[in-house]
Write a protein that holds these residues in place. Structure first.
Motif, PDB file in Angstrom:
ATOM      1  N   PHE A   3       0.596  -0.880   0.409  1.00  0.00           N
ATOM      2  CA  PHE A   3       0.049   0.578   0.140  1.00  0.00           C
ATOM      3  C   PHE A   3       1.079   1.037   0.291  1.00  0.00           C
ATOM      4  O   PHE A   3       2.202   1.308   0.353  1.00  0.00           O
ATOM      5  CB  PHE A   3      -0.763  -0.050   1.611  1.00  0.00           C
ATOM      6  N   ASN A   4       0.236   2.356  -0.287  1.00  0.00           N
ATOM      7  CA  ASN A   4       0.978   3.219   0.092  1.00  0.00           C
ATOM      8  C   ASN A   4      -0.366   5.017   0.224  1.00  0.00           C
ATOM      9  O   ASN A   4      -0.991   4.314  -0.039  1.00  0.00           O
ATOM     10  CB  ASN A   4       1.473   3.883  -1.653  1.00  0.00           C
ATOM     11  N   PHE A   5       0.016   4.977   1.833  1.00  0.00           N
ATOM     12  CA  PHE A   5      -0.474   5.874   2.276  1.00  0.00           C
ATOM     13  C   PHE A   5      -0.195   7.117   2.817  1.00  0.00           C
ATOM     14  O   PHE A   5       0.404   7.484   3.181  1.00  0.00           O
ATOM     15  CB  PHE A   5      -0.854   5.204   3.705  1.00  0.00           C
ATOM     16  N   PHE A   6      -1.213   7.830   2.947  1.00  0.00           N
ATOM     17  CA  PHE A   6      -0.544   9.135   2.797  1.00  0.00           C
ATOM     18  C   PHE A   6      -1.317  10.437   3.784  1.00  0.00           C
ATOM     19  O   PHE A   6      -2.742  10.202   3.122  1.00  0.00           O
ATOM     20  CB  PHE A   6      -0.161  10.159   1.632  1.00  0.00           C
ATOM     21  N   MET A   7      -1.894  11.226   4.536  1.00  0.00           N
ATOM     22  CA  MET A   7      -2.402  11.145   5.548  1.00  0.00           C
ATOM     23  C   MET A   7      -1.821  12.618   6.087  1.00  0.00           C
ATOM     24  O   MET A   7      -1.936  12.676   7.180  1.00  0.00           O
ATOM     25  CB  MET A   7      -2.746  10.866   6.336  1.00  0.00           C
ATOM     26  N   PRO A   8      -1.240  13.919   5.612  1.00  0.00           N
ATOM     27  CA  PRO A   8      -0.491  14.712   6.277  1.00  0.00           C
ATOM     28  C   PRO A   8      -1.468  15.899   6.933  1.00  0.00           C
ATOM     29  O   PRO A   8      -0.849  17.383   7.297  1.00  0.00           O
ATOM     30  CB  PRO A   8       0.133  15.781   4.680  1.00  0.00           C
ATOM     31  N   VAL A   9      -2.737  15.615   6.779  1.00  0.00           N
ATOM     32  CA  VAL A   9      -4.098  16.538   7.459  1.00  0.00           C
ATOM     33  C   VAL A   9      -3.177  16.099   9.064  1.00  0.00           C
ATOM     34  O   VAL A   9      -3.936  15.634   9.796  1.00  0.00           O
ATOM     35  CB  VAL A   9      -4.602  16.520   7.215  1.00  0.00           C
ATOM     36  N   ARG A  10      -3.156  17.381   9.442  1.00  0.00           N
ATOM     37  CA  ARG A  10      -3.172  17.706  11.610  1.00  0.00           C
ATOM     38  C   ARG A  10      -4.526  17.993  11.490  1.00  0.00           C
ATOM     39  O   ARG A  10      -5.374  18.016  11.189  1.00  0.00           O
ATOM     40  CB  ARG A  10      -2.468  18.995  12.038  1.00  0.00           C
ATOM     41  N   ILE A  11      -5.247  16.397  12.483  1.00  0.00           N
ATOM     42  CA  ILE A  11      -6.270  16.268  12.914  1.00  0.00           C
ATOM     43  C   ILE A  11      -6.761  17.035  14.466  1.00  0.00           C
ATOM     44  O   ILE A  11      -5.808  16.339  15.484  1.00  0.00           O
ATOM     45  CB  ILE A  11      -7.066  15.526  12.393  1.00  0.00           C
ATOM     46  N   VAL A  12      -7.704  18.097  13.930  1.00  0.00           N
ATOM     47  CA  VAL A  12      -7.339  18.245  16.287  1.00  0.00           C
ATOM     48  C   VAL A  12      -8.967  18.048  16.355  1.00  0.00           C
ATOM     49  O   VAL A  12      -9.876  19.029  15.990  1.00  0.00           O
ATOM     50  CB  VAL A  12      -6.625  19.775  15.902  1.00  0.00           C
ATOM     51  N   LEU A 207      -3.943  -0.584   5.397  1.00  0.00           N
ATOM     52  CA  LEU A 207      -3.905   0.414   6.403  1.00  0.00           C
ATOM     53  C   LEU A 207      -5.254   1.388   6.481  1.00  0.00           C
ATOM     54  O   LEU A 207      -5.608   1.952   7.055  1.00  0.00           O
ATOM     55  CB  LEU A 207      -3.099   1.595   6.433  1.00  0.00           C
ATOM     56  N   LEU A 245     -12.468   9.999   9.859  1.00  0.00           N
ATOM     57  CA  LEU A 245     -11.592   8.766   9.311  1.00  0.00           C
ATOM     58  C   LEU A 245     -12.209   7.972   7.829  1.00  0.00           C
ATOM     59  O   LEU A 245     -11.183   7.702   7.111  1.00  0.00           O
ATOM     60  CB  LEU A 245     -12.283   7.600  10.445  1.00  0.00           C
TER      61      LEU A 245
END
Lengths: 364, 364
Positions: A3-12, A207, A245
């Protein structure tokens, strides 16, 4: 494992997270353009954001003319405003429409509006964005997608680039408290559709599947409340978190033909986006189960129910269905078969399959 | 629901993922410094990376002098090399030591070596990094931490900044295939410790807990193989993936006193890092369970076993224990109580608690 997984957002996330984390806005510059819709701005989110700006001594303007399904004209207008005020960053407040529009505004503000929005290469030069969802559904706050009305092609078309990920997503369920019940239901169904479709994508992996399972657990924990029409703050937290999510899932997997098909119902009949997906999803899963039983069984395992139970649960939320003539559905199947998310489905789908799904879902 | 979650590293996983994704290296520039250890370079990873460089016409130099527990002198030497060759980016290949050292090298190469590495503010100006773990444990490939020997304070000290997150982590379990069994076991225990400690952090939240649960499921799925000493490629995939997820956890939560205590055993006695954590973890959890039963019960639920079963499982992996004199352990409790990760524990820990854990774990 591949897989190739990317989630650069900061979640507050959390109650009053915008005001509690007002300092996080300070890093983005002196001038902000707030992109929102007329109703999106009326749930307390704009007040909290303005409070944060004032704490930081930041200037701002508000562009609140984003319509339900954002148009190219609207995002070009927003970009003109951003350039005019020399905005350093964009804050999006709203459901999918303002959040998607804000991404296009942030991009066009830096890369210029030349009418080629659906075909151009999007570079990394985009105003940084902070996204604040006021519905629990779209997941736009954590995706690199903006979906706009494409009048030339008579559908909704998404633009996408790594630079369209927001920098921060603030999740506070209080902003969703005043939503009309149908909006709450439709947006929740949209999120369910994202998690389910993500598991059927050619880009699904360990993931993204794990995030999808987690998402569905939270979304369905509020099912009884959605069905009963009375949601507590805790229910709304579950939905907002589950929807984010599900957004993380599709940020990595993209969507499948359900979205492509749903766009027809939305574009031509104004069926709300989440509702359109929900109308189609059970029949789509039945076709998937016939063509690829093993893969689809994993989806039902994640849902914790079988095809019939899932169809019943969605039907109970959707109420009476829209119905369209056979010729219309054949046309929509043809249109949807041309959508790029057809190729994104791990279960190969032909136009005939899409027609079957349309017919079973919204046939007259 | 209250949390702040950030994980900007792109994770690319799968068999031969480096060669399959050689194009991803191209975006980072023309000249790379590879940071690795003498043995880390002997598992095929360096060959694959060089193949990728050659595909892209990129130049490179290899700095393979990173020792087991990296020193300030070593990372300063690496930074000199990077500056000398005008490196555009850094590729780290190895276990925790080379991966951590590479972060310090990438930082010092841009921000200068002035002897203040443990006290300076780390700016955003860091050479971009690609990390390739060759052990399944540290999680360094997805964290913003670099842990170095701090001889002045006689311990290991971590440096941390958002700019120390690698840009990409490549996970290919074949690079771990040749590891000696004790290294495989110790690093797996390190990963278990990360997931467990993350759930006990003051910064733990819904999302980091979900990742921790997922991580523990994968790590323990390989328990039988670890115990039996025969690992298949599938087992190694589970461990590498589980360890990366545990890294995602601590990237968001930090570690707890177990790590602070373990550093004493590593610094003064050379006990491998993962083993040191594993020796201490069961007794630490018993103290947590006494002081905060509800929170600790959630950890055991995630583990799917109770305190006794967990202690037995770890004991079976650890074999005969190191033992230290009482005065020594009192000294270590005092030292560990001064470590900053004490305050990071959601269960308040006093020096007396740490002594109790040391005594129960490695008392003579």
């Amino acid at each position: 494992m591949e897989f190739n997984f990317f989630m650069p957002v900061r979640i507050v996330a959390g109650d009053n997270c915008v005001k509690k984390n007002a300092h996080l806005f300070a890093a983005f510059g002196r001038r902000a353009l707030v992109v929102t819709g007329k109703s999106s701005a009326r749930n307390g989110a704009l007040e909290d954001v303005v409070w944060a700006f004032n704490q930081n001594g930041q200037q701002y303007e508000v562009y609140d003319a984003v319509p339900q399904n954002p148009t190219v004209a609207c995002v070009e207008e927003g970009a003109r405003l951003a350039r005019g005020m020399r905005a350093d960053f964009v804050v999006a407040i709203g459901g999918g429409s303002p959040m998607d529009a804000a991404k296009a505004v942030a991009m066009l503000a830096r890369q210029g509006s030349d009418g080629s929005i659906f075909t151009r290469e999007i570079s990394a030069d985009v105003l940084p964005m902070i996204h604040i969802p006021t519905t629990a559904g779209t997941g736009s706050e954590v995706t690199p997608y903006a979906i706009l009305n494409n009048d030339e092609k008579q559908t909704k078309t998404s633009i996408s680039a790594p630079s369209l990920f927001p920098k921060i997503a603030f999740l506070d369920a209080k902003y969703t408290a005043g939503l009309p019940l149908p909006v709450t239901v439709n947006t929740a169904i949209d999120a369910i559709s994202h998690a389910v479709e993500g598991m059927l994508s050619v880009r699904a992996g360990e993931l993204s599947d794990a995030v999808a399972r987690e998402s569905l657990g939270h979304l369905f924990s509020a099912y009884g409340a959605l069905r009963g029409g009375e949601l507590t703050h805790a229910d709304r937290c579950e939905l907002l978190y589950g929807a984010a999510l599900a957004g993380v899932v599709i940020a990595n997997t993209g969507t499948t033909p359900v979205h492509g098909m749903g766009y027809c119902l939305t574009y031509f009949h104004g069926v709300p986006h989440g509702r359109a997906n929900g109308l189609l999803l059970p029949a789509f899963l039945r076709v998937c189960a016939r063509k690829d039983p093993a893969r689809t069984a994993r989806v039902f395992a994640a849902l914790g129910m079988d095809a019939d139970a899932f169809a019943d649960k969605l039907a109970a939320l959707l109420g009476s269905r829209e119905c369209y003539a056979d010729a219309t559905l054949r046309d929509y199947a043809r249109r949807a078969a041309a959508n790029k998310n057809i190729k994104n489905c791990a279960v190969p789908m032909e136009e005939a399959d899409l027609y079957e799904v349309f017919k079973a879902s919204v046939g007259a």
